[in-house]
Structure formats: C-alpha cells, structure tokens
Design a protein around this motif. Structure first.
Motif, short mmCIF file in Angstrom:
data_model
loop_
_atom_site.label_atom_id
_atom_site.label_comp_id
_atom_site.label_asym_id
_atom_site.label_seq_id
_atom_site.Cartn_x
_atom_site.Cartn_y
_atom_site.Cartn_z
N SER A 139 -73.06 20.70 52.19
CA SER A 139 -74.27 21.50 52.37
C SER A 139 -74.19 22.81 51.59
O SER A 139 -75.17 23.27 51.00
N ARG A 140 -73.02 23.46 51.58
CA ARG A 140 -72.87 24.69 50.81
C ARG A 140 -73.20 24.42 49.33
O ARG A 140 -73.90 25.20 48.69
N ARG A 141 -72.67 23.33 48.82
CA ARG A 141 -72.89 23.01 47.41
C ARG A 141 -74.35 22.68 47.15
O ARG A 141 -74.95 23.10 46.16
N LEU A 142 -74.95 21.90 48.05
CA LEU A 142 -76.36 21.54 47.90
C LEU A 142 -77.26 22.76 47.94
O LEU A 142 -78.18 22.91 47.13
N LEU A 143 -77.01 23.64 48.90
CA LEU A 143 -77.85 24.83 49.03
C LEU A 143 -77.71 25.74 47.82
O LEU A 143 -78.69 26.26 47.30
#
Length: 432
Positions: A139-143
């Motif tokens: 999620s960190r990478r996606l955001l």
C-alpha cells in the motif's frame, strides 16, 4: 508505455529532486522513513531479546522463529488480497497497520521492561502486530506511485528503496544498538510503536481520501490514463481480476516474481547467522551488530544514489547482475573474522543490493493498468516477502547444523546457482 523491454529511456524517468517537489509524495516518504527507523531498531533488538529468553530452545532456532513470526499472519492477509477480488483501499490498509503495530508493540514493550516477556509471548505479539505488514508495504508503494506522474514512478520506487536502506540498515540499527546498550531491547519496542504513529500522522496529513491531487498538479486525467490513478477510499472500490490471473497474462513478470522469491529466500539464512556470527566470530555484541547493519545501509545509500543515475540502463540485465554480485557477499563475509573487514564486505553488499527492489518494482509496474496495480503489487510483495519466513525457518536448522561460517557460504553458493536461472527467466522475451 513500453511493452517489450521494460527499459525506460533516460529522458522518461525523472530525478529524485523532481519527485520530491510533489509535497504529498514527500510527506508520505517522510512517514515511511520514520516508521522504517523503528523497524531498523527491531532488527538489532529482537535477536538480543531472543537470546535472553530463548530458554531450552537452541539459539539459532529461536532467532529463526522470532524473525519469521511477523511474516506468517501477514502473508495470509496479503494473499487474500492478492489472490482474491476484494479491493481494500490502500490508505485504509496502511492506517490499520499503523494502529495495530503501535498498540501491539507498546504492549510487548511493557511486558519486556517489567520482566514478563516470554519467547511465546514475543512470537505471538509479533505474529499479531504485523498482521497487515505485507499488505501495508504494498500500500505504501501504491499510494506513493499513484500520487506521482508516470515519469516520476521510477524515482518514487528508488526513494522508497533509499528510505528502507537508510532507515533499516543505518539509522535504525545504530539507534537500536545504542538504545539496547542504554535501556535494554524492551525499550526499542516502544520506539517501533512511535514510528508507526508517526507514519500514521503523515498518512492522515498527506494522503488524500480520493485521487484528487489538485494542490500538487498530479493525478491528471492524462496521468491516470498512463496508469497512475490514485487508489481511493470510496465504497465502490473495484472488485476486478485477481493478481494471479493478471500475472498469468504477463509471463515475464511472473517469471521475475519466481526469481525474486528465491533471491530473498536464499538471503534469509544470513539474518539468522549474523547475530551468532557477530557474537562468536567477531566477539562483539549488540553494538557490533548495529555497526554491521549500519555498514550495509551505508553501502545501500551509495547504491541508491546510483539507482538515480541508472535510469536509462536495461533493467533486466541489471537485475541479473545484482543477483550474481550479491552472492559473493556472504561468501566473503564467512572468510573474515575482524569487525572492520566484515563492515567493508557488508557495505559492498549493500551497494550491490540497493538497486534490486526499486528496479524490479518499476519494471513490474510499467506494464500494469490502473485497475491491476493493487492486486498485482500486493501479490508481488507477498510472494517475494513469503520467502522471508520460509527462508528463516530453513535458515535456523541450517545454521544450527553447519555453523555460521558454512551457513553463510551455502547461502552465497546457492544464490550463485540462481544466476543462470534468472538469466533464462528474465532475459527471455515474451509478452508481459
């Protein structure tokens, strides 16, 4: 978007400076850095804590169990997202992870400083507290990548890797070693909880609930068409294809996932061996372990700087070269018995290792549509991270039976055997 090579041109990918002008991305990267510092402290503290409470369980086995615990339940959660069709908004997942981690590690810290922490309680707490860990990592990478334009994606992935290297292997271990020496490993658990709370504050401040990025000028219709539409917290989150089904249509990405899995798997015995190597071969303690991880991180910082300069290189060939060069690191480490020499070897290893994750993720994401990003990146993160508990579980008996030096050599030799397999799998042309 390139479909054949995944090799971005030198003009297509923007520099770190350009990426950091995006205030939302910079804010999330700051929170990621602070949270990773807490995790870096844990890398030093948990082996020390485990050696104090392992009881009748052999030290190598106990360290392997503690190191593997954070991955087990989180793997189940992340596989449910990656293999299923339900889409949980990345922002929601990241918030849940921050809250759960802060509460659990505070509880473990209280148990440790009051002398009530047992090995089973530590393993159980790590198991529960990291339940959203893998999904949140994706999620960190996606955001971060969704709040940037497509030419900035390579730089965002590289900066995420730089964050991890600086925090996990330099700032975190050094601070962790000092805290362990001053107050004991239990104090570090509170520090990790604080890191989670700081990341939570940054997410609430900088990551919008929707994909609107009017303040930064990103998130335009053109960028969304290019594959950078931001995930949303809307109730009608899409229920689309599973990550596994999408990967089956992209054989190069699927083969690369297999390579990444075994690369990480063969690395994990090193994490089991390292505390014992420092204690036995190097005749040092928590400070020595912190310095060794710090050396790896220092090399990784230099490697991350090189990532910014390697924007135009063929990514497939670069990934294969990294695997071969890293394999030499544990072999060389086993041949030295001096802390300074070991730090030099590990620093060179960090220099080689640093580009691997940002290059592999940029290569992966360049061939995905917006609706495919969450399931595939989550499945990818889970599949590669699944190697960690399996490698740690296998690494415990390996180090126990062979000893630290031989175990390090075995890890390096098996990684060398992965090079021709990686070359055939990744360099083979095919539809993504």
């Amino acid at each position: 978007m390139s479909k054949s090579t995944g090799v971005p041109s030198a003009t297509a990918n923007r520099s770190y400076r350009d990426v950091l002008r995006n205030k939302r991305v910079a804010g999330l990267l700051l929170g990621d850095l602070l949270a990773n510092i807490g995790t870096g402290m844990i890398i030093v503290a948990m082996p020390v804590q485990t050696l104090r409470i392992h009881g009748r369980i052999p030290p190598a086995i106990a360290i392997g169990m503690v190191e593997a615990a954070p991955f087990i339940l989180s793997t189940v959660v992340a596989l449910g997202i990656g293999l299923g069709r339900v889409r949980i908004p990345p922002r929601t997942l990241l918030i849940a992870d921050c809250v759960l981690r802060a509460l659990t590690f505070t509880g473990l810290g209280l148990a440790a400083v009051t002398g009530r922490l047992s090995l089973s309680l530590l393993i159980g707490g790590l198991l529960l507290g990291a339940a959203c860990r893998m999904a949140a990592a994706g999620s960190r990478r996606l955001l971060a990548t969704s709040m940037a334009e497509e030419p900035e994606r390579y730089g965002v992935n590289a900066l995420l890797g730089l964050n991890g290297n600086v925090a996990l292997y330099v700032l975190g271990p050094v601070a962790g070693g000092l805290l362990v020496a001053a107050g004991g490993p239990g104090v570090v658990l509170f520090a990790d909880a604080c890191g989670a709370l700081l990341l939570l504050a940054c997410v609430l401040r900088w990551v919008p609930r929707t994909g609107a990025h009017a303040e930064t000028g990103t998130g335009t219709a053109e960028a969304r068409t290019a594959g950078t539409a931001a995930p949303t917290d809307s109730a009608d989150a899409r229920q689309d294809e599973s990550g596994w089904r999408i990967l089956r249509r992209r054989p190069v990405a699927a083969r690369l996932l297999v390579v990444v899995f075994f690369f990480n798997f063969l690395y994990m015995p090193i994490e089991v061996a390292l505390p014992l190597y420092v204690q036995g071969t190097l005749h040092s303690g928590a400070s020595g372990l912190g310095l060794l991880w710090g050396a790896l991180g220092a090399g990784a910082i230099a490697g991350a700087a090189l990532v910014n300069l390697m924007r135009g290189l063929p990514q497939r060939h670069l990934l294969v070269a990294i695997i071969g060069l890293w394999a030499l690191c544990p072999i060389a480490l086993a041949a030295v018995d001096d802390l300074t020499a070991a730090m030099i070897v590990f620093a060179l290893g960090g220099l080689v290792w640093a580009p691997f994750t940002p290059v592999s993720y940029s290569f992966l994401q360049s061939g995905l549509r917006p609706s495919e990003q969450q399931p595939v990146v989550t499945l990818w993160t889970t599949g590669s991270a699944l190697a960690a508990p399996l490698g740690l579980v296998a690494g415990g008996p390996l180090i126990q039976l062979t000893g630290t030096g031989t175990g390090l050599v075995v890890s390096g030799l098996l990684t060398l055997l992965l090079v021709p397999i990686a070359a055939v799998s990744v360099l083979k042309r095919g539809v993504r």
